[in-house]
Design an enzyme around this catalytic site. Structure first.
Site, PDB file in Angstrom:
ATOM      1  N   CYS A   1       0.833  -1.201   0.000  1.00  0.00           N
ATOM      2  CA  CYS A   1       0.000   0.000   0.000  1.00  0.00           C
ATOM      3  C   CYS A   1       0.866   1.249   0.000  1.00  0.00           C
ATOM      4  O   CYS A   1       1.948   1.277   0.568  1.00  0.00           O
ATOM      5  CB  CYS A   1      -0.913  -0.024   1.229  1.00  0.00           C
TER       6      CYS A   1
ATOM      7  N   CYS B   1       0.947   4.269   4.428  1.00  0.00           N
ATOM      8  CA  CYS B   1       1.929   4.379   5.506  1.00  0.00           C
ATOM      9  C   CYS B   1       3.344   4.091   4.995  1.00  0.00           C
ATOM     10  O   CYS B   1       3.536   3.292   4.076  1.00  0.00           O
ATOM     11  CB  CYS B   1       1.621   3.371   6.620  1.00  0.00           C
TER      12      CYS B   1
ATOM     13  N   GLN C   1      -9.400  18.936   8.680  1.00  0.00           N
ATOM     14  CA  GLN C   1      -8.241  18.109   9.008  1.00  0.00           C
ATOM     15  C   GLN C   1      -8.665  16.668   9.320  1.00  0.00           C
ATOM     16  O   GLN C   1      -9.634  16.446  10.051  1.00  0.00           O
ATOM     17  CB  GLN C   1      -7.491  18.695  10.205  1.00  0.00           C
TER      18      GLN C   1
ATOM     19  N   TYR D   1      -6.617  30.935   3.011  1.00  0.00           N
ATOM     20  CA  TYR D   1      -6.785  29.484   2.804  1.00  0.00           C
ATOM     21  C   TYR D   1      -7.564  28.909   3.996  1.00  0.00           C
ATOM     22  O   TYR D   1      -7.141  27.929   4.618  1.00  0.00           O
ATOM     23  CB  TYR D   1      -5.446  28.765   2.676  1.00  0.00           C
TER      24      TYR D   1
ATOM     25  N   GLU E   1     -11.192  31.722   1.107  1.00  0.00           N
ATOM     26  CA  GLU E   1     -11.070  30.359   0.590  1.00  0.00           C
ATOM     27  C   GLU E   1     -11.641  30.324  -0.828  1.00  0.00           C
ATOM     28  O   GLU E   1     -12.639  30.997  -1.121  1.00  0.00           O
ATOM     29  CB  GLU E   1     -11.829  29.372   1.485  1.00  0.00           C
TER      30      GLU E   1
ATOM     31  N   ASP F   1      -2.659  29.122   5.785  1.00  0.00           N
ATOM     32  CA  ASP F   1      -2.663  27.657   5.871  1.00  0.00           C
ATOM     33  C   ASP F   1      -2.759  27.115   4.446  1.00  0.00           C
ATOM     34  O   ASP F   1      -3.784  26.567   4.047  1.00  0.00           O
ATOM     35  CB  ASP F   1      -3.849  27.189   6.728  1.00  0.00           C
TER      36      ASP F   1
ATOM     37  N   CYS G   1       1.869  22.248   5.694  1.00  0.00           N
ATOM     38  CA  CYS G   1       1.823  20.790   5.581  1.00  0.00           C
ATOM     39  C   CYS G   1       3.022  20.254   4.805  1.00  0.00           C
ATOM     40  O   CYS G   1       3.072  19.061   4.508  1.00  0.00           O
ATOM     41  CB  CYS G   1       0.518  20.338   4.927  1.00  0.00           C
TER      42      CYS G   1
END
Length: 448
Positions: free
Chosen positions: A77, A80, A279, A307, A328, A376, A404
């Site tokens: 996958c 992760c 989130q 954002y 936004e 953000d 991020c």
């Protein structure tokens, strides 16, 4: 060194994507699912002028952080990357990644604060997007591929998601709705998309389709209601007829419920529709927003939230702030933000639909002079145009940057430093345990 060579390799560092890095004959070699300290035999898969890529042929000795993976599809996958190492080791890697980016790309020699985590590494995701395979089953994309690895369970997701996926797959087998075939652009059902409000327990199920309707929709709704009871608040069709990798379109049709769910974040009731940004780790998002609020010190101040998504950061500060203005580009998210403000009796929040850079110019023309600006942005970071508008037109005393991606954060910190905004403190947050992603909240102050 050439393709198919077997080489000895010591893993000494980790890449931003979670692969181990070793050096052989002066060349960096990237090997997935390895740990710092591993001594390996590696088969070379690809050689470039500045690096090479390989896979584990044999593990000669284990690094201290290595552990046994707890997922059957981990090696296949693409979700992760750290299920084979301890969580303590993972946090060290993520902290180092943020610090290295700020120093190497941003040119700022300042260590981060201690990484923040609630140590919850299972069941934290409130959203799932399952691609639909040609046989109607669901799964997850393999790493750097659109090849689907069949699986209806994921350790990162709530138990209900697995049961919904099983109900959906059975419905696909028996309803006559053809799965979408990406290569040809034909077929109907593209993705199964699920959201859960972790505080209220409300669940939304969304089918992404290459058409206008599905067969036997009511039977699917009845089966979901029988399994989920009153938790099921919405079943939605998202109409996406474009031959694209983008999962969702802007068109939604409600089949059951009102098309949205409600959750609570930082004491604020938040409306979430299929297109709202929210989130995926609600509990850790709350801690991240608390840090943003600590940095912003919004009491009695005018705050511009660029954002803003569904307005969650701004709304969490509204009770203390003089004025909140959120920006936004997604109309549905702005509608959610406005309704959330109304639902919570917040009358000092204004939300504007538009591109962040253009909206920032418009606000500057209105002669709005914020005390605090919060950004953000998506993974690509802020445009230089926007950063110039913030520094030259808004001139806030305080800038809070929620990121991020450490690389684009560091790049923007360097630009802001040249524009007179100096980094004072930054804190990594692990909102996505066992994946390569890491969030950061940075505090900058304007200096003359």
């Amino acid at each position: 060194m050439k393709k198919n060579d077997i080489i000895p390799l010591s893993i000494t560092a980790m890449s931003s994507e979670g692969s181990g890095i070793g050096r052989y004959e002066g060349l960096a070699v990237f090997v997935p699912q390895t740990a710092i300290g591993d001594e390996l035999k590696v088969k070379i898969l690809k050689v470039k002028s500045n690096c090479a890529f390989g896979k584990i042929e044999d593990i000669l000795s284990y690094g201290e952080g290595r552990c046994e993976p707890d997922c059957e599809v981990f090696s296949k996958c693409g979700g992760c990357v750290y299920r084979h190492i301890s969580y303590d080791e993972e946090q060290k890697i993520k902290t180092q990644r943020v610090a290295d980016a700020v120093k190497r790309i941003g040119g700022i020699d300042m260590p981060p604060e201690e990484i923040v985590s609630d140590k919850k590494i299972k069941g934290y995701r409130n959203k799932a997007q399952y691609p639909v395979a040609q046989n109607g089953s669901v799964g997850f994309f393999a790493n750097h591929s659109h090849r689907i690895i069949p699986s209806d369970t994921c350790a990162l997701q709530p138990d209900e998601f697995s049961r919904i996926a099983q109900i959906f797959s059975y419905w696909m087998y028996t309803s006559g709705n053809p799965p979408y075939i990406e290569e040809t652009g034909r077929g109907l059902v593209r993705h199964l998309y699920i959201r859960k409000a972790m505080v209220t327990g409300e669940i939304m199920v969304c089918l992404v389709i290459n058409g206008d309707k599905v067969v036997a929709a009511q039977r699917l709704i009845d089966d979901l209601k029988a399994e989920l009871g009153d938790s099921l608040k919405a079943v939605v069709l998202n109409i996406n007829k474009k031959k694209t990798n983008v999962i969702l379109s802007n068109e939604c049709v409600n089949l059951y419920g009102d098309g949205y769910i409600y959750d609570y974040l930082c004491g604020v009731k938040i409306r979430i529709s299929p297109l709202s940004f929210y989130q995926v780790n609600r509990d850790m998002a709350e801690r991240l927003y608390e840090k943003a609020k600590e940095y912003a010190k919004p009491k009695g101040k005018t705050v511009i939230d660029l954002y803003c998504g569904a307005g969650t950061i701004g709304l969490s500060m509204a009770k203390e702030a003089k004025k909140i203005i959120g920006v936004e580009i997604i109309p549905e998210a702005i509608e959610d933000a406005k309704l959330s403000a109304e639902k919570n009796g917040i009358d000092n929040a204004e939300f504007i639909c538009g591109d962040a850079a253009e909206a920032a110019k418009t606000l500057a023309v209105r002669n709005i002079k914020p005390d605090v600006v919060i950004v953000d942005p998506p993974r690509k970071g802020c445009s230089e145009e926007l950063l110039n508008t913030i520094s030259k037109d808004f001139c806030p005393e305080t800038l809070v940057y929620v990121s991020c991606d450490p690389a684009t954060l560091a790049r923007d910190l360097k630009i802001l430093d040249n524009l007179g905004y100096k980094l004072k403190e930054y804190t990594p947050f692990d909102l996505f345990p066992r994946t390569a992603h890491v969030e950061t909240v940075a505090l900058l102050k304007r200096e003359a």
